[in-house]
Write a protein that holds these residues in place. Sequence first.
Motif, PDB file in Angstrom:
ATOM      1  N   GLU A  60       0.845  -1.215   0.000  1.00  0.00           N
ATOM      2  CA  GLU A  60       0.000   0.000   0.000  1.00  0.00           C
ATOM      3  C   GLU A  60       0.872   1.254   0.000  1.00  0.00           C
ATOM      4  O   GLU A  60       0.607   2.231  -0.732  1.00  0.00           O
ATOM      5  N   THR A  61       1.937   1.279   0.787  1.00  0.00           N
ATOM      6  CA  THR A  61       2.847   2.432   0.848  1.00  0.00           C
ATOM      7  C   THR A  61       3.569   2.606  -0.486  1.00  0.00           C
ATOM      8  O   THR A  61       3.739   3.731  -0.994  1.00  0.00           O
ATOM      9  N   LYS A  90       1.605   4.200  -3.183  1.00  0.00           N
ATOM     10  CA  LYS A  90       1.423   5.640  -3.010  1.00  0.00           C
ATOM     11  C   LYS A  90       2.711   6.414  -3.317  1.00  0.00           C
ATOM     12  O   LYS A  90       2.706   7.648  -3.352  1.00  0.00           O
TER      13      LYS A  90
END
Length: 583
Positions: free
Chosen positions: A353-354, A357
């Motif tokens: 997820e990081t 982004k």
Amino acid sequence: MRLCPRCGIPITCEEEPSPIRAAAETTKTGDTLEASLVRALNDEIEYVKTEGGSRFYSIRNGGRISEIAGEFVYRFDFDGDALNIDVPVQLQMGNSKDRVAALIVSIVGQEIALAVKADLPRTIPNAKMYTDPLFILERLRDRIKSPPNNFNISLACKLFAEDKPNLGQISIVENDGLNESQRSAAEHSAGSEIFFIWGPPGTGKTKTIASIVSRCFASGGRVLVTSNTNVAVDNAISSTEKLVHKDVHRSNSDSPGDIVRVGVPQTSVPDCVLPDVIAKQKSKQIDKELGQLESEDEHLRSRIEQLKQDLAILNEYDRLNSAVASYRQALDQLRNDMELSARRQIELKAKIETAEKTSRIRRVVRGIDLDRLSTKLKTAVESYGQMQEQFSSTQRTYDHMVRLVNSTTSRAKNIAMTNYQMTQESTEASAKLSQNSAQVTRLREARKNIENEVIANAKIIGTTLAKTWLNSEIMNRRFDLVVVDEVSMATLPMLYFVAGLSNGRILVVGDFKQLPAITLAQTPHVKQWMKRDIFEAVGINVDTLEEHKNLCGMLTTQYRMNPDISRVVSKHFYGGVFKTMKP
């Protein structure tokens, strides 16, 4: 005149005329008597070998007819060859491949009687009987070639007129129920080393034998009564026992084991003459100890079996508990592994997820590989799924093992002993069983020796001719009187051997008009020494009877046949000397 060496009664002696010895001389071939007999036996043995020594016969419609002397007697329909009694055979029943040891007791017409120690079915529809006809012939030959100690060769040769026997007569004063010819035969037998009784059918041979044997017994003598047929032995022993039993009761000197019937009787005989019955009476203490040991062994075997069952329960209980613990440990390990896998998945998802982004340039600069993270997550998810499946399977097995433990727990808790204690007791019980087994063997051997001692100490023994050279207890004994009945059915080698067992007298009883011995070979030696009976061998026949009156007596009064039939038989076969009396 000479005196009886036993009782001092005067004996009138007459020298037998020379034709007897002359008749014997015509049978000589240059060999010694022993060598001639062995040569004849070898010829017969070789013939049987050539024709097929061991063979089998089909026998049918078998049924148990009696249990005598610890053996079961069966009668079968039999249409095979003529065989000797006491021949060992093997019995194979129906379609079974197993064979059971048996012994021929008798062959009468188309019926054969076999004795077996095994408790077989009461009826045997079909069976095969495997025989070894060489057994008795070879043993007899070997015994003649190497006779037992103290074998009386001199007396055996006298029976064959190789030398002159001492002949005489001892008067019988008491009233014993014998007729004139029977009494004369008994008197001559008492005073002679060798005596022949020619006894046509129904003339009281058995009664005369019983009287002669009982007199010898009363004077302290030891007697062997033998024949080639079990029936003749049974009849002689039964009659003798009855006569001796009456006499010993009169003198209050009855002793169990004085009279013994060795072998399997074909007809009914008194229990008191059977070795195993006598031995049982003399071995009550042994039987008592055997009974106690057998009872103890039964208890020990039962206890060992119970210990085995209890040990099996405890071992199973321990095994199940160990298995439950192992599965519980496996479940705990799987649970920990699944928790670690779940945390790993969370970490990987957070990183992905990081990364998603973060710009591509920053991911490159920081060394973040999004594809690699996605692959690791996929692998972690798949591994977690496999661990879930393994956990479910292990949980099911664990639950099943727990149920087994619960079902075994109540039985295990009822067992007060530990595994070690039960193993120790079982080992001790097995050792005691082994110790008892050795004791039982020793006691049974002692009981068997008692049976041998019964035979060794008997004063009157009745058995078949074959048993005299097959049974060591008989063969190694010596007798004051040897009686051979139905002598026409005995070969000369048989008579030679049994005569050598006497240290005193021989009584030969029979009828040379009856059936001869069974032989197969046709060589000169067999014809000379096995196909002739002893009457012919020493020259006794209807025409020479008067010449040999001091060697042979004829029983002339018959009690069995119809008078008209008796006259015909007497005229055409026995020189017209028969008298007929009502029994």
